[in-house]
Design a protein around this motif. Structure first.
Motif, PDB file in Angstrom:
ATOM      1  N   SER A   1      -7.047   3.413 -11.177  1.00  0.00           N
ATOM      2  CA  SER A   1      -5.794   2.710 -10.887  1.00  0.00           C
ATOM      3  C   SER A   1      -5.288   3.008  -9.479  1.00  0.00           C
ATOM      4  CB  SER A   1      -4.719   3.105 -11.906  1.00  0.00           C
ATOM      5  OG  SER A   1      -5.080   2.684 -13.203  1.00  0.00           O
ATOM      6  N   LEU A   2      -5.548   4.213  -8.994  1.00  0.00           N
ATOM      7  CA  LEU A   2      -5.105   4.581  -7.653  1.00  0.00           C
ATOM      8  C   LEU A   2      -5.953   3.939  -6.562  1.00  0.00           C
ATOM      9  CD1 LEU A   2      -4.646   8.450  -8.157  1.00  0.00           C
ATOM     10  CD2 LEU A   2      -2.842   6.726  -8.081  1.00  0.00           C
ATOM     11  N   LEU A   3      -7.233   3.718  -6.869  1.00  0.00           N
ATOM     12  CA  LEU A   3      -8.181   3.340  -5.823  1.00  0.00           C
ATOM     13  C   LEU A   3      -7.866   2.000  -5.156  1.00  0.00           C
ATOM     14  CD1 LEU A   3     -10.653   4.463  -4.396  1.00  0.00           C
ATOM     15  CD2 LEU A   3     -12.089   3.330  -6.106  1.00  0.00           C
ATOM     16  N   PRO A   4      -7.480   0.941  -5.890  1.00  0.00           N
ATOM     17  CA  PRO A   4      -7.151  -0.301  -5.177  1.00  0.00           C
ATOM     18  C   PRO A   4      -6.016  -0.124  -4.172  1.00  0.00           C
ATOM     19  CG  PRO A   4      -7.477  -0.737  -7.508  1.00  0.00           C
ATOM     20  CD  PRO A   4      -7.447   0.764  -7.345  1.00  0.00           C
ATOM     21  N   ARG A   5      -5.017   0.688  -4.513  1.00  0.00           N
ATOM     22  CA  ARG A   5      -3.938   0.953  -3.566  1.00  0.00           C
ATOM     23  C   ARG A   5      -4.442   1.749  -2.375  1.00  0.00           C
ATOM     24  NH1 ARG A   5       1.228   0.053  -5.071  1.00  0.00           N
ATOM     25  NH2 ARG A   5       1.969   1.684  -3.649  1.00  0.00           N
ATOM     26  N   LEU A   6      -5.310   2.721  -2.649  1.00  0.00           N
ATOM     27  CA  LEU A   6      -5.856   3.521  -1.554  1.00  0.00           C
ATOM     28  C   LEU A   6      -6.701   2.652  -0.626  1.00  0.00           C
ATOM     29  CD1 LEU A   6      -6.140   6.296  -0.278  1.00  0.00           C
ATOM     30  CD2 LEU A   6      -7.986   6.802  -1.896  1.00  0.00           C
ATOM     31  N   GLN A   7      -7.482   1.761  -1.210  1.00  0.00           N
ATOM     32  CA  GLN A   7      -8.304   0.872  -0.388  1.00  0.00           C
ATOM     33  C   GLN A   7      -7.437  -0.065   0.449  1.00  0.00           C
ATOM     34  OE1 GLN A   7     -11.632   1.009  -0.133  1.00  0.00           O
ATOM     35  NE2 GLN A   7     -11.740  -0.713   1.312  1.00  0.00           N
ATOM     36  N   GLN A   8      -6.404  -0.629  -0.185  1.00  0.00           N
ATOM     37  CA  GLN A   8      -5.507  -1.525   0.545  1.00  0.00           C
ATOM     38  C   GLN A   8      -4.767  -0.765   1.644  1.00  0.00           C
ATOM     39  OE1 GLN A   8      -5.346  -4.702   0.292  1.00  0.00           O
ATOM     40  NE2 GLN A   8      -3.487  -5.227   1.430  1.00  0.00           N
ATOM     41  N   GLY A   9      -4.284   0.430   1.326  1.00  0.00           N
ATOM     42  CA  GLY A   9      -3.595   1.228   2.331  1.00  0.00           C
ATOM     43  C   GLY A   9      -4.499   1.603   3.492  1.00  0.00           C
ATOM     44  N   TRP A  10      -5.762   1.843   3.190  1.00  0.00           N
ATOM     45  CA  TRP A  10      -6.756   2.163   4.232  1.00  0.00           C
ATOM     46  C   TRP A  10      -6.887   1.010   5.233  1.00  0.00           C
ATOM     47  CZ3 TRP A  10     -12.112   0.606   4.970  1.00  0.00           C
ATOM     48  CH2 TRP A  10     -12.867   1.476   5.787  1.00  0.00           C
ATOM     49  N   GLY A  11      -6.711  -0.223   4.724  1.00  0.00           N
ATOM     50  CA  GLY A  11      -6.778  -1.376   5.614  1.00  0.00           C
ATOM     51  C   GLY A  11      -5.474  -1.681   6.325  1.00  0.00           C
ATOM     52  N   VAL A  12      -4.363  -1.139   5.819  1.00  0.00           N
ATOM     53  CA  VAL A  12      -3.039  -1.466   6.369  1.00  0.00           C
ATOM     54  C   VAL A  12      -2.519  -0.403   7.327  1.00  0.00           C
ATOM     55  CG1 VAL A  12      -0.604  -1.757   5.751  1.00  0.00           C
ATOM     56  CG2 VAL A  12      -2.385  -2.920   4.424  1.00  0.00           C
ATOM     57  N   PHE A  13      -2.690   0.870   6.960  1.00  0.00           N
ATOM     58  CA  PHE A  13      -2.084   1.950   7.736  1.00  0.00           C
ATOM     59  C   PHE A  13      -3.100   2.563   8.700  1.00  0.00           C
ATOM     60  CE2 PHE A  13       0.359   1.967   3.704  1.00  0.00           C
ATOM     61  CZ  PHE A  13       1.624   1.679   4.234  1.00  0.00           C
ATOM     62  N   PRO A  14      -2.860   2.483  10.001  1.00  0.00           N
ATOM     63  CA  PRO A  14      -3.803   3.051  10.963  1.00  0.00           C
ATOM     64  C   PRO A  14      -4.059   4.541  10.746  1.00  0.00           C
ATOM     65  CG  PRO A  14      -2.257   1.590  12.076  1.00  0.00           C
ATOM     66  CD  PRO A  14      -1.769   1.737  10.667  1.00  0.00           C
ATOM     67  N   ALA A  15      -3.040   5.288  10.330  1.00  0.00           N
ATOM     68  CA  ALA A  15      -3.226   6.729  10.131  1.00  0.00           C
ATOM     69  C   ALA A  15      -4.235   6.989   9.015  1.00  0.00           C
ATOM     70  CB  ALA A  15      -1.892   7.395   9.790  1.00  0.00           C
ATOM     71  N   LEU A  16      -4.179   6.191   7.941  1.00  0.00           N
ATOM     72  CA  LEU A  16      -5.150   6.344   6.862  1.00  0.00           C
ATOM     73  C   LEU A  16      -6.537   5.932   7.323  1.00  0.00           C
ATOM     74  CD1 LEU A  16      -3.649   5.170   3.427  1.00  0.00           C
ATOM     75  CD2 LEU A  16      -4.858   7.301   3.939  1.00  0.00           C
ATOM     76  N   ARG A  17      -6.620   4.837   8.073  1.00  0.00           N
ATOM     77  CA  ARG A  17      -7.913   4.353   8.552  1.00  0.00           C
ATOM     78  C   ARG A  17      -8.563   5.390   9.463  1.00  0.00           C
ATOM     79  NH1 ARG A  17     -10.211  -0.765   7.855  1.00  0.00           N
ATOM     80  NH2 ARG A  17     -12.294  -0.690   8.768  1.00  0.00           N
ATOM     81  N   GLU A  18      -7.745   6.076  10.248  1.00  0.00           N
ATOM     82  CA  GLU A  18      -8.269   7.099  11.150  1.00  0.00           C
ATOM     83  C   GLU A  18      -8.688   8.355  10.387  1.00  0.00           C
ATOM     84  OE1 GLU A  18      -6.804   9.773  15.008  1.00  0.00           O
ATOM     85  OE2 GLU A  18      -5.585   8.094  14.287  1.00  0.00           O
ATOM     86  N   ALA A  19      -7.915   8.721   9.350  1.00  0.00           N
ATOM     87  CA  ALA A  19      -8.195   9.959   8.618  1.00  0.00           C
ATOM     88  C   ALA A  19      -9.364   9.822   7.655  1.00  0.00           C
ATOM     89  CB  ALA A  19      -6.944  10.400   7.850  1.00  0.00           C
ATOM     90  N   VAL A  20      -9.452   8.690   6.966  1.00  0.00           N
ATOM     91  CA  VAL A  20     -10.503   8.480   5.956  1.00  0.00           C
ATOM     92  C   VAL A  20     -11.649   7.731   6.626  1.00  0.00           C
ATOM     93  CG1 VAL A  20     -11.035   7.538   3.689  1.00  0.00           C
ATOM     94  CG2 VAL A  20      -8.754   8.463   4.149  1.00  0.00           C
ATOM     95  N   GLN A  21     -12.763   8.397   6.813  1.00  0.00           N
ATOM     96  CA  GLN A  21     -13.808   7.902   7.694  1.00  0.00           C
ATOM     97  C   GLN A  21     -14.657   6.782   7.093  1.00  0.00           C
ATOM     98  OE1 GLN A  21     -16.034  11.377   8.913  1.00  0.00           O
ATOM     99  NE2 GLN A  21     -14.165  12.461   9.510  1.00  0.00           N
ATOM    100  N   THR A  22     -14.695   6.703   5.759  1.00  0.00           N
ATOM    101  CA  THR A  22     -15.477   5.675   5.070  1.00  0.00           C
ATOM    102  C   THR A  22     -14.613   5.046   3.994  1.00  0.00           C
ATOM    103  OG1 THR A  22     -17.520   6.914   5.466  1.00  0.00           O
ATOM    104  CG2 THR A  22     -17.604   5.239   3.756  1.00  0.00           C
TER     105      THR A  22
END
Length: 344
Positions: free
Chosen positions: A241-262
Motif C-alpha cells: 500500500s505504501l509503494l505506489p505513494r513512494l513511487q509517485q513521490g519519487w517522481g514528484v519530489f526532487p529530494a526523493l529522486r536524488e536520495a533514492v537511486q533506483t
C-alpha cells in the motif's frame, strides 16, 4: 553439523519458529533481568518467562521435532525452515549476554535440523546490537552450522533495518551468500492501538514490516548490495500500500529522486516476501504487484496465529501451474540458495 536440504516434492515453509524446551543457565555473575526461562503450563505446553512475566505459553511443537514432522504433510509441506521466536533475538540485552543466548538457540536449531531427516532447515540469529559479535556469529551460523542464512528483526532497538549502520552486516551476508529473513519485532506505533495485547501481532506487525521494507528501499540497500537475498515476513506488511505513494513521490519530489537511486517499485520487486496474509485476493495482489518470482510460503507455525493450509490457499488462488509451483517451492529454493535457476 546441520543436514543438507533434501526433499523431493511438497512446499517449503520459510517462516516458522522455534522456542527451546529449556533455556540455559546464565554463564556469568548476575543474569540479566530479561534472561528467559521456562515454567510448566498445561499438558504439552510451557510458558516463556521474561523479566518475571509470562511472555507467551507455547506448545511442544516449538521444540519437538517429531511433532513438527507429523504436522508437515497435513500442511502440504516437505520442508520447514526454523528461526527463533522473534522476541528471543534479544537486541535489548548487553551484547555479550545476547551472544551467549543466541549461540545456544543457534545450536538448538542445528540439533533439530540434524534430527529432521532432511525435512527441516535453519536460519540463525546474531546480536546485531554489536557489529563485531554479529559478524562472528554470522560466520559461525553459515560456515559451522551450515545454515542458509539468518533471521533479523525489523528494527534493532528502534533503528530500522535499512539504516546504513548495518551495511557491514549486509556486506558480510552478501559475501557469505547468506539469505536474510526480516521479521517484525517490537513494532512502532503501539501507543496508537486501542485494544488487547494480541493487536501487536495482528495490526502492529504488518505496519512495522512495511516501514522496515520501505527503509531498505529508501536507503538503497539493494543498490549497494545487488546480490543480497532479503525477505520480509507477513507479505511485506503494508509495503504494497505504501509503494505506489513512494513511487509517485519519487517522481514528484526532487529530494526523493536524488536520495533514492533506483525506482522504488524496481527495488521492491527484487525483495522476497512470505505469503502470510490470510486472504486469497491479497495474495493475488501481492503476486501481481511484486512478481510471481518473489513470494514464498510462510506460516508462523507453530503459534496459534498461523496459516494451517498454506499450499491449499495458494492452489485455491487460481494461479497457473508454473506460478503456483514457484510460490509453493521454487522461490524459496532460490532464496535459500539451493536453486539458482530463474523462476517462471
Amino acid at each position: 553439523m546441520a543436514s543438507t536440504l533434501r526433499c523431493a516434492c511438497g512446499g517449503i515453509d520459510m517462516h516458522s519458529h522455534v522456542v527451546p524446551e529449556n533455556f540455559p543457565a546464565y554463564i556469568g555473575r548476575t543474569a540479566p533481568t530479561d534472561w528467559p526461562s521456562m515454567a510448566p503450563a498445561q499438558p504439552c505446553h510451557r510458558s516463556v518467562m521474561i523479566a518475571g512475566k509470562n511472555y507467551r505459553t507455547v506448545s511442544e511443537a516449538c521444540w519437538s521435532v517429531s511433532r513438527r514432522l507429523e504436522d508437515l504433510p497435513g500442511m502440504g509441506l516437505a520442508l520447514q525452515v526454523l528461526s527463533p521466536m522473534p522476541e528471543l533475538l534479544s537486541y535489548w540485552m548487553a551484547p555479550a549476554d545476547a551472544q551467549q543466548l543466541l549461540r545456544y538457540l543457534n545450536d538448538q536449531i542445528a540439533s533439530m535440523v540434524d534430527a529432521g531427516n532432511g525435512q527441516l532447515a535453519g536460519l540463525g540469529a546474531v546480536p546485531l546490537q554489536d557489529m563485531d559479535l554479529a559478524l562472528r556469529e554470522l560466520e559461525y551460523v553459515v560456515k559451522t552450522l551450515g545454515f542458509s542464512g539468518v533471521e533479523v528483526g525489523s528494527n534493532i532497538n528502534g533503528v530500522p533495518i535499512g539504516s546504513p549502520v548495518f551495511d557491514p552486516f549486509f556486506e558480510a551476508c552478501e559475501a557469505l551468500d547468506a539469505a536474510v529473513f526480516v521479521h517484525a519485532i517490537r513494532p512502532a506505533g503501539m501507543d496508537r492501538l486501542v485494544g488487547p495485547a494480541p493487536l501487536q501481532q495482528v495490526v502492529g506487525y504488518p505496519g512495522e514490516v512495511g516501514l522496515a521494507a520501505a527503509s531498505v528501499i529508501t536507503s538503497n540497500l539493494l543498490v549497494r548490495r545487488p546480490k543480497l537475498r532479503l525477505a520480509f515476513s507477513h507479505g511485506g506488511g503494508t509495503l504494497a500500500s505504501l509503494l505506489p505513494r513512494l513511487q509517485q513521490g519519487w517522481g514528484v519530489f526532487p529530494a526523493l529522486r536524488e536520495a533514492v537511486q533506483t525506482s522504488p517499485v524496481e527495488q521492491a520487486r527484487r525483495l522476497f516476501y512470505d505469503t502470510l496474509v490470510f486472504d486469497t485476493p491479497t495474495l493475488r495482489h501481492l503476486v501481481d504487484f511484486f512478481g510471481a518470482s518473489q513470494l514464498m510460503i510462510g506460516t508462523d507455525y507453530p503459534f496459534n496465529f498461523h496459516d494451517r493450509t498454506p499450499v491449499s490457499r495458494i492452489e485455491a488462488a487460481g494461479f497457473d501451474d508454473a506460478t503456483a509451483a514457484a510460490l509453493v517451492r521454487h522461490n524459496a529454493e532460490r532464496f535459500l540458495g539451493t536453486q539458482k535457476a530463474t523462476s517462471p
